[in-house]
Design a protein around this motif. Structure first.
Motif, PDB file in Angstrom:
ATOM      1  N   GLY A  13      25.268  19.628 -17.570  1.00 46.29           N
ATOM      2  CA  GLY A  13      25.472  18.584 -18.589  1.00 46.29           C
ATOM      3  C   GLY A  13      25.271  19.105 -19.993  1.00 46.29           C
ATOM      4  N   GLY A  14      25.711  20.363 -20.244  1.00 48.54           N
ATOM      5  CA  GLY A  14      25.795  20.872 -21.619  1.00 48.54           C
ATOM      6  C   GLY A  14      27.069  20.328 -22.246  1.00 48.54           C
ATOM      7  N   LEU A  43      22.255  24.311 -24.082  1.00 46.35           N
ATOM      8  CA  LEU A  43      21.696  25.152 -25.151  1.00 46.35           C
ATOM      9  C   LEU A  43      21.597  24.384 -26.469  1.00 46.35           C
ATOM     10  N   SER A 219      19.087  16.260 -11.698  1.00 48.37           N
ATOM     11  CA  SER A 219      19.838  16.417 -10.444  1.00 48.37           C
ATOM     12  C   SER A 219      20.343  17.841 -10.288  1.00 48.37           C
ATOM     13  N   PRO A 220      19.426  18.797 -10.107  1.00 51.09           N
ATOM     14  CA  PRO A 220      19.891  20.177  -9.971  1.00 51.09           C
ATOM     15  C   PRO A 220      20.732  20.368  -8.715  1.00 51.09           C
ATOM     16  N   ILE A 254      23.410  29.667  -6.614  1.00 51.58           N
ATOM     17  CA  ILE A 254      23.528  28.430  -5.809  1.00 51.58           C
ATOM     18  C   ILE A 254      24.752  28.455  -4.882  1.00 51.58           C
TER      19      ILE A 254
HETATM   20  C1  LIG Z   1      19.895  30.283 -30.599  1.00 44.07           C
HETATM   21  C2  LIG Z   1      21.271  29.689 -30.440  1.00 44.07           C
HETATM   22  C3  LIG Z   1      21.986  29.305 -31.554  1.00 44.07           C
HETATM   23  C4  LIG Z   1      23.258  28.767 -31.435  1.00 44.07           C
HETATM   24  N1  LIG Z   1      23.907  28.342 -32.559  1.00 44.07           N
HETATM   25  C5  LIG Z   1      25.082  27.692 -32.423  1.00 44.07           C
HETATM   26  C6  LIG Z   1      25.697  27.089 -33.553  1.00 44.07           C
HETATM   27  O1  LIG Z   1      25.197  27.156 -34.673  1.00 44.07           O
HETATM   28  N2  LIG Z   1      26.879  26.421 -33.366  1.00 44.07           N
HETATM   29  C7  LIG Z   1      27.465  26.317 -32.138  1.00 44.07           C
HETATM   30  O2  LIG Z   1      28.515  25.673 -32.017  1.00 44.07           O
HETATM   31  N3  LIG Z   1      26.908  26.897 -31.056  1.00 44.07           N
HETATM   32  C8  LIG Z   1      25.736  27.573 -31.159  1.00 44.07           C
HETATM   33  N4  LIG Z   1      25.149  28.130 -30.055  1.00 44.07           N
HETATM   34  C9  LIG Z   1      25.925  28.238 -28.799  1.00 44.07           C
HETATM   35  C10 LIG Z   1      26.007  26.936 -28.025  1.00 44.07           C
HETATM   36  O3  LIG Z   1      24.740  26.347 -27.871  1.00 44.07           O
HETATM   37  C11 LIG Z   1      26.594  27.218 -26.646  1.00 44.07           C
HETATM   38  O4  LIG Z   1      27.773  27.963 -26.771  1.00 44.07           O
HETATM   39  C12 LIG Z   1      26.922  25.929 -25.884  1.00 44.07           C
HETATM   40  O5  LIG Z   1      25.848  25.024 -25.953  1.00 44.07           O
HETATM   41  C13 LIG Z   1      27.241  26.263 -24.439  1.00 44.07           C
HETATM   42  O6  LIG Z   1      27.457  25.044 -23.745  1.00 44.07           O
HETATM   43  P1  LIG Z   1      27.801  25.008 -22.204  1.00 44.07           P
HETATM   44  O7  LIG Z   1      27.901  23.598 -21.810  1.00 44.07           O
HETATM   45  O8  LIG Z   1      28.973  25.904 -21.974  1.00 44.07           O
HETATM   46  O9  LIG Z   1      26.574  25.727 -21.475  1.00 44.07           O
HETATM   47  P2  LIG Z   1      25.041  25.294 -21.436  1.00 44.07           P
HETATM   48  O10 LIG Z   1      24.659  24.667 -22.707  1.00 44.07           O
HETATM   49  O11 LIG Z   1      24.305  26.508 -20.981  1.00 44.07           O
HETATM   50  O12 LIG Z   1      24.992  24.171 -20.301  1.00 44.07           O
HETATM   51  C14 LIG Z   1      24.794  24.455 -18.946  1.00 44.07           C
HETATM   52  C15 LIG Z   1      23.997  23.304 -18.355  1.00 44.07           C
HETATM   53  O13 LIG Z   1      23.869  23.502 -16.949  1.00 44.07           O
HETATM   54  C16 LIG Z   1      22.572  23.060 -16.546  1.00 44.07           C
HETATM   55  N5  LIG Z   1      22.248  23.662 -15.252  1.00 44.07           N
HETATM   56  C17 LIG Z   1      21.835  24.930 -14.995  1.00 44.07           C
HETATM   57  N6  LIG Z   1      21.662  25.097 -13.663  1.00 44.07           N
HETATM   58  C18 LIG Z   1      21.995  23.923 -13.072  1.00 44.07           C
HETATM   59  C19 LIG Z   1      22.054  23.483 -11.714  1.00 44.07           C
HETATM   60  N7  LIG Z   1      21.754  24.289 -10.676  1.00 44.07           N
HETATM   61  N8  LIG Z   1      22.446  22.206 -11.463  1.00 44.07           N
HETATM   62  C20 LIG Z   1      22.796  21.370 -12.479  1.00 44.07           C
HETATM   63  N9  LIG Z   1      22.752  21.750 -13.795  1.00 44.07           N
HETATM   64  C21 LIG Z   1      22.367  23.006 -14.070  1.00 44.07           C
HETATM   65  C22 LIG Z   1      21.687  23.516 -17.693  1.00 44.07           C
HETATM   66  O14 LIG Z   1      20.462  22.807 -17.688  1.00 44.07           O
HETATM   67  C23 LIG Z   1      22.568  23.196 -18.900  1.00 44.07           C
HETATM   68  O15 LIG Z   1      22.343  21.897 -19.377  1.00 44.07           O
HETATM   69  C24 LIG Z   1      23.853  28.640 -30.150  1.00 44.07           C
HETATM   70  C25 LIG Z   1      23.123  29.019 -29.017  1.00 44.07           C
HETATM   71  C26 LIG Z   1      21.846  29.523 -29.150  1.00 44.07           C
HETATM   72  C27 LIG Z   1      21.069  29.863 -27.925  1.00 44.07           C
END
Ligand SMILES: Cc1cc2nc3c(=O)[nH]c(=O)nc-3n(C[C@H](O)[C@H](O)[C@H](O)COP(=O)(O)OP(=O)(O)OC[C@H]3O[C@@H](n4cnc5c(N)ncnc54)[C@H](O)[C@@H]3O)c2cc1C
Length: 430
Positions: A13-14, A43, A219-220, A254
């Motif tokens: 839920g990112g 993140l 809900s992992p 997983i």
């Molecule tokens: C320090 C830092 C600074 C950043 N600065 C910026 C910025 O200024 N601007 C910008 O746009 N981006 C920025 N980013 C990047 C941005 O945060 C990421 O690119 C983006 O949030 C990725 O989203 P995602 O949904 O792809 O992955 P994630 O955010 O990693 O989401 C994955 C989700 O899966 C969940 N999960 C993991 N395992 C399981 C499981 N087994 N079952 C169910 N759920 C699970 C996790 O809890 C998480 O919520 C930054 C990142 C960091 C770390």
């Protein structure tokens, strides 16, 4: 909900999972988001502070973030992004320098005069110099050292752009930097959503639920099969299609045996991050971003969030960050030790800051921020639709060569959702 629509499970839920679920729910597809932690946002998630929320990791929107801005528009939040001109500084050998204009560059004494001039000219021409080259197959260091010279590479370029990859930055394909320079072409203007990233996440959740989608936190997913079997702690769901947004190493953990055999065998290393959030009683430098080079600090840079957002309830938020592998000693060090040492280092770099100005320090970590891409990754990038399974992969490894960001995750989410609606049941399984 359309009766012929596939049931889709979104793992994670990112922003990527939420944006994909939003797109699918709007198309009438029954969708369930499964987030392992008790909070959405991944993140970009946040933590309570006084009666409001603060991001655990610094985040901002760039004017070029077209896919994210279009999504915010749909959610009625585009106008809520507050844009501001922000400055940049550099700390080199313990000395602070502004780094915003040609004049700042001319006065940047850590580089010799000729190197300063060369830096300015090459930077102006860089995007053009990259055209026609196979930058995906070119090491960043080979490309940039040649153009800028050794001093600029070591003092400026690696600290400015390489912190995310640490010592591996030189090995990453130059295409990554090329893309990043495109995203940050107007680096002085940055945006921040009113109400913070929590407001965006809340709006996405509300939109998904209003269209009949389901969003579950806490809900992992414990086990995932290629045929759409999703095992939680106390129930098993069966989906026609599964969108997985987890980083590849987390997915591998997983995956059931059959699925694991079909996953790309990439051995892709990932960089994590340790990040300290300082709540200060006074502003620090007024610069949004300040790389810190050879200055006796464990952190690679500082982000003064309040330079973009203004003070929060009288406090100035500053993030210090160090990108590091999840196996490093720093990653496993206790929060208190990191907070104490980094506070001392921050005070040393800013003698005008008194210990009493530091009200609170919080340490946050993330194990997987960005893959350290190998050369030629474009041709080795895993497919989004995993052959022989009902799985779609929408991970940070799939946004390359774009920089990982909310914008690139939303673009990927749109692509994945379009694949599901175009081919609801997926390719026939063997
Ligand atoms: C320090 C830092 C600074 C950043 N600065 C910026 C910025 O200024 N601007 C910008 O746009 N981006 C920025 N980013 C990047 C941005 O945060 C990421 O690119 C983006 O949030 C990725 O989203 P995602 O949904 O792809 O992955 P994630 O955010 O990693 O989401 C994955 C989700 O899966 C969940 N999960 C993991 N395992 C399981 C499981 N087994 N079952 C169910 N759920 C699970 C996790 O809890 C998480 O919520 C930054 C990142 C960091 C770390």
């Amino acid at each position: 909900m359309r009766s012929d629509a596939p049931r889709v499970a979104v793992v994670g839920g990112g922003i990527c999972g939420l944006a994909a679920a939003h797109r699918l729910a709007r198309s009438g597809v029954p969708v369930t988001v499964l987030e392992g932690s008790d909070q959405l946002g991944g993140l970009g998630t946040f933590a309570p502070w006084r009666d409001t929320w603060v991001e655990r990791f610094y985040h901002c929107v760039m004017p070029s973030d077209e896919h994210l801005l279009a999504l915010l528009d749909e959610l009625g939040l585009h106008g809520a992004v507050r844009w501001r001109r922000t400055g940049m500084g550099m700390v080199v050998d313990g000395r602070r320098h502004p780094f915003n204009s040609a004049l700042d560059l001319l006065r940047f004494t850590p580089l010799g005069v000729l190197d300063r001039l060369r830096f300015g000219v090459v930077t102006l021409l860089l995007r053009r110099l990259g055209r026609g080259r196979d930058l995906d197959a070119t090491r960043t260091e080979d490309w940039l050292r040649g153009l800028y010279g050794d001093a600029a590479w070591e003092t400026l370029l690696a600290p400015l752009f390489g912190a995310k990859f640490g010592p591996s930055f030189g090995d990453v394909p130059a295409l990554y930097l090329w893309q990043r320079l495109g995203r940050e072409s107007n680096v002085s203007v940055r945006g921040y959503p009113a109400g913070g990233y929590k407001a965006v996440v809340d709006a996405l959740r509300a939109a998904i639920e209003a269209e009949g989608g389901v969003v579950r936190t806490g809900s992992p997913v414990l086990r995932l099969g290629g045929g759409g079997v999703v095992a939680l702690a106390d129930e098993v769901l069966r989906a026609d299609r599964v969108i997985c947004t987890l980083p590849l190493p987390a997915l591998r953990r997983i995956a059931d045996e059959e699925l694991a055999a079909r996953l790309p065998d990439l051995q892709l290393p990932y960089q994590g991050v340790v990040n300290a959030l300082f709540f200060l009683r006074r502003p620090l430098s007024g610069h949004y971003w300040t790389p810190v080079v050879r200055s006796g600090a464990d952190f690679d840079g500082l982000v003064e969030m309040s330079a973009l957002t203004g003070a929060l309830d009288g406090r100035h938020l500053v993030y210090a960050m160090r990108y590091t592998g999840r196996d490093s000693a720093l990653y496993h060090e206790g929060d208190e030790a990191v907070a104490a040492r980094w506070t001392e280092q921050l005070l040393r770099l800013h003698p005008d800051l008194a210990p009493a100005d530091v009200e609170e320090v919080r340490v946050y970590r993330a194990p997987f921020v960005e893959p350290v891409y190998p050369l030629g990754f474009l041709s080795r990038q895993p497919p989004v639709e995993l052959p022989g399974t009902s799985l779609l992969l929408a991970t940070t490894a799939h946004v390359y060569p774009a920089v990982t960001s909310w914008n690139s995750s939303v673009r990927l989410a749109n692509r994945v959702a379009a694949l599901v609606t175009a081919s609801p049941r997926g390719a026939p399984r063997p």
